[in-house]
Design a protein around this motif. Structure first.
Motif, PDB file in Angstrom:
ATOM      1  N   ARG A  12      -9.352  -6.648   2.859  1.00  0.00           N
ATOM      2  CA  ARG A  12      -9.261  -7.879   2.048  1.00  0.00           C
ATOM      3  C   ARG A  12      -9.902  -7.662   0.694  1.00  0.00           C
ATOM      4  N   TYR A  13      -9.300  -8.251  -0.320  1.00  0.00           N
ATOM      5  CA  TYR A  13      -9.971  -8.375  -1.620  1.00  0.00           C
ATOM      6  C   TYR A  13     -10.144  -9.864  -1.846  1.00  0.00           C
ATOM      7  N   GLY A  14     -11.355 -10.367  -1.707  1.00  0.00           N
ATOM      8  CA  GLY A  14     -11.567 -11.815  -1.770  1.00  0.00           C
ATOM      9  C   GLY A  14     -10.817 -12.456  -0.611  1.00  0.00           C
ATOM     10  N   ASN A  15      -9.963 -13.428  -0.950  1.00  0.00           N
ATOM     11  CA  ASN A  15      -9.195 -14.091   0.104  1.00  0.00           C
ATOM     12  C   ASN A  15      -7.887 -13.372   0.387  1.00  0.00           C
ATOM     13  N   LYS A  16      -7.558 -12.392  -0.460  1.00  0.00           N
ATOM     14  CA  LYS A  16      -6.241 -11.763  -0.337  1.00  0.00           C
ATOM     15  C   LYS A  16      -6.262 -10.621   0.685  1.00  0.00           C
ATOM     16  N   LEU A  17      -5.315 -10.683   1.632  1.00  0.00           N
ATOM     17  CA  LEU A  17      -5.159  -9.609   2.611  1.00  0.00           C
ATOM     18  C   LEU A  17      -4.271  -8.532   1.980  1.00  0.00           C
ATOM     19  N   GLY A  36       7.594   1.210  -0.452  1.00  0.00           N
ATOM     20  CA  GLY A  36       7.327  -0.222  -0.586  1.00  0.00           C
ATOM     21  C   GLY A  36       7.227  -0.595  -2.046  1.00  0.00           C
ATOM     22  N   PRO A  37       7.449  -1.869  -2.372  1.00  0.00           N
ATOM     23  CA  PRO A  37       7.371  -2.286  -3.774  1.00  0.00           C
ATOM     24  C   PRO A  37       5.934  -2.208  -4.287  1.00  0.00           C
ATOM     25  N   ASN A  38       5.774  -2.314  -5.594  1.00  0.00           N
ATOM     26  CA  ASN A  38       4.427  -2.338  -6.169  1.00  0.00           C
ATOM     27  C   ASN A  38       3.638  -3.497  -5.565  1.00  0.00           C
ATOM     28  N   GLY A  39       2.413  -3.216  -5.189  1.00  0.00           N
ATOM     29  CA  GLY A  39       1.563  -4.269  -4.628  1.00  0.00           C
ATOM     30  C   GLY A  39       1.671  -4.403  -3.116  1.00  0.00           C
ATOM     31  N   ALA A  40       2.488  -3.551  -2.470  1.00  0.00           N
ATOM     32  CA  ALA A  40       2.692  -3.641  -1.013  1.00  0.00           C
ATOM     33  C   ALA A  40       1.428  -3.267  -0.237  1.00  0.00           C
ATOM     34  N   GLY A  41       0.568  -2.431  -0.853  1.00  0.00           N
ATOM     35  CA  GLY A  41      -0.657  -2.002  -0.167  1.00  0.00           C
ATOM     36  C   GLY A  41      -0.689  -0.513   0.122  1.00  0.00           C
ATOM     37  N   LYS A  42       0.208   0.247  -0.488  1.00  0.00           N
ATOM     38  CA  LYS A  42       0.301   1.689  -0.201  1.00  0.00           C
ATOM     39  C   LYS A  42      -0.962   2.433  -0.653  1.00  0.00           C
ATOM     40  N   SER A  43      -1.369   2.204  -1.900  1.00  0.00           N
ATOM     41  CA  SER A  43      -2.550   2.927  -2.424  1.00  0.00           C
ATOM     42  C   SER A  43      -3.812   2.546  -1.665  1.00  0.00           C
TER      43      SER A  43
HETATM   44  P1  ADP Z   1       0.744  -0.427  -3.952  1.00  0.00           P
HETATM   45  O1  ADP Z   1       0.038   0.886  -3.934  1.00  0.00           O
HETATM   46  O2  ADP Z   1       1.735  -0.557  -2.826  1.00  0.00           O
HETATM   47  O3  ADP Z   1       1.369  -0.745  -5.279  1.00  0.00           O
HETATM   48  P2  ADP Z   1      -1.922  -1.541  -3.813  1.00  0.00           P
HETATM   49  O4  ADP Z   1      -2.527  -0.967  -2.588  1.00  0.00           O
HETATM   50  O5  ADP Z   1      -2.301  -0.945  -5.124  1.00  0.00           O
HETATM   51  O6  ADP Z   1      -0.329  -1.573  -3.663  1.00  0.00           O
HETATM   52  O7  ADP Z   1      -2.276  -3.084  -3.875  1.00  0.00           O
HETATM   53  C1  ADP Z   1      -2.099  -3.985  -2.780  1.00  0.00           C
HETATM   54  C2  ADP Z   1      -2.626  -5.357  -3.160  1.00  0.00           C
HETATM   55  O8  ADP Z   1      -4.040  -5.298  -3.259  1.00  0.00           O
HETATM   56  C3  ADP Z   1      -2.123  -5.856  -4.498  1.00  0.00           C
HETATM   57  O9  ADP Z   1      -1.892  -7.230  -4.408  1.00  0.00           O
HETATM   58  C4  ADP Z   1      -3.271  -5.571  -5.430  1.00  0.00           C
HETATM   59  O10 ADP Z   1      -3.291  -6.495  -6.485  1.00  0.00           O
HETATM   60  C5  ADP Z   1      -4.480  -5.735  -4.524  1.00  0.00           C
HETATM   61  N1  ADP Z   1      -5.590  -4.863  -4.947  1.00  0.00           N
HETATM   62  C6  ADP Z   1      -5.610  -3.514  -4.951  1.00  0.00           C
HETATM   63  N2  ADP Z   1      -6.779  -3.030  -5.383  1.00  0.00           N
HETATM   64  C7  ADP Z   1      -7.554  -4.125  -5.681  1.00  0.00           C
HETATM   65  C8  ADP Z   1      -8.890  -4.297  -6.171  1.00  0.00           C
HETATM   66  N3  ADP Z   1      -9.671  -3.257  -6.450  1.00  0.00           N
HETATM   67  N4  ADP Z   1      -9.311  -5.562  -6.334  1.00  0.00           N
HETATM   68  C9  ADP Z   1      -8.541  -6.630  -6.042  1.00  0.00           C
HETATM   69  N5  ADP Z   1      -7.284  -6.537  -5.575  1.00  0.00           N
HETATM   70  C10 ADP Z   1      -6.774  -5.302  -5.393  1.00  0.00           C
END
Ligand code: ADP
Length: 311
Positions: A12-17, A36-43
């Protein structure tokens, strides 16, 4: 046999899963595509596998070793090629690789051999004494790969390694992924480019909103969308009212327009062609070419999420 097991992992980042009870199993010796699309959670997922980021819940095991319990041991078995370049711009290419080799405990003759070997592997042996600030984006990325593989890791993770680079470096990287795999490494390869992932991977997992929504070989995934086809039309002019009418048609799942090409996703080209041609005719669209395409992973993503992968 699985080399990597990701079990119910949450971040989780804050409230976001960002990663939502993710399960994943990667087999020894495979090239595993994470699409997966950008923001999917891959990184985020990859950072947790590589021990760079702590998970909130769940467990990750590499060769049966827990990332939580024995992080250093796991790190030594992994070579991570991050999305953002991690290089020292003012140190030579050879010194960059040497720096990482030392971090992994390599010394003396072995260190020299491995630096030479990995620079050769990425095709930068002639640039060993030059500094990355003079390199193209693709060359920098290849140097980043050299830094990640010199300790001969069991698992190599590449995060979007072909984003924003020239075609020559792209081909070089794709070829090196295959070679590393043939030499025995397991590879996890993330990308939001469907064709690239499908072409290079033995199995693909499709990730969206923090979890895996489908996983299998490309053939298995395609079979899940067997009842979907694409009608691809090229026209001299695109008439927006025709596109609107196509989108409103009850059987049409998606319409995409790029330059002079309209791609319409329908359940059956044979059944739906006539209606689409009728709409074109009604709006004076002169059709220059017409083609029917088999379902692809983009279509599967659309079917599962109602959105396109590119969004
Ligand atoms: P992807 O690699 O698939 O593009 P990410 O893993 O980078 O996706 O991100 C997944 C979600 O987590 C996104 O909504 C992103 O905004 C959020 N996120 C990633 N890193 C952070 C961070 N350091 N702080 C807050 N939110 C983050």
């Amino acid at each position: 046999m699985p080399i990597l097991e990701v079990d119910q992992v949450v971040k989780r980042y804050g409230n976001k899963l960002s990663v939502d009870h993710l399960n994943l199993s990667v087999n020894k010796g495979e090239i595993f595509g994470l699409l997966g699309p950008n923001g999917a959670g891959k990184s985020t997922t990859i950072s947790m596998i590589a021990g760079l980021l702590k998970m909130d819940q769940g467990e990750i095991r590499l060769d049966g070793i827990s990332v939580k319990e024995r992080p250093l041991e796991v790190k030594r078995k992994i070579g991570l090629v991050p999305q953002d370049l991690a290089l020292y711009e003012t140190m030579t290419a050879a010194d960059n690789v040497t720096f990482f080799a030392r971090l992994y405990g390599l010394r003396g003759k072995l260190l020299k051999e491995r630096v030479q070997e990995s620079l050769e592997f990425v095709g930068l042996q002639d640039k060993a004494k030059e500094v990355p600030s003079t390199f193209s984006g693709g060359m920098k990325r290849r140097l980043n790969i050299a830094c990640a593989i010199m300790h001969r890791p069991d698992l190599i993770i590449m995060d979007e390694p072909t984003v924003g680079i020239d075609p020559q470096s792209r081909n070089h990287i794709l070829e090196s992924v295959r070679t590393l795999n043939n030499m025995g490494s397991t590879i996890i390869y993330t990308s939001h480019y469907m064709e690239e992932v499908a072409a290079i991977s033995h199995r693909v997992a499709i990730m969206d909103q923090g979890h895996i929504i489908a996983c299998g070989t490309e053939k298995e995934l395609r079979e899940r969308v067997a009842s979907t086809e694409k009608i691809v039309l090229t026209t001299s002019v695109i008439n927006p009212s025709a596109i609107e009418e196509m989108k409103l048609h009850p059987r049409v799942k998606n319409v995409e327009v790029a330059d002079d090409t309209i791609t319409i996703t329908v359940p059956s080209a044979q059944q739906d062609m006539q209606d689409m041609l009728f709409i074109c005719n009604k709006h004076d669209l002169a059709i220059q070419s017409l083609q029917v395409e088999e379902p692809d992973l983009e279509t599967l993503f659309l079917n599962l999420t109602g959105r396109t992968l590119r969004d």
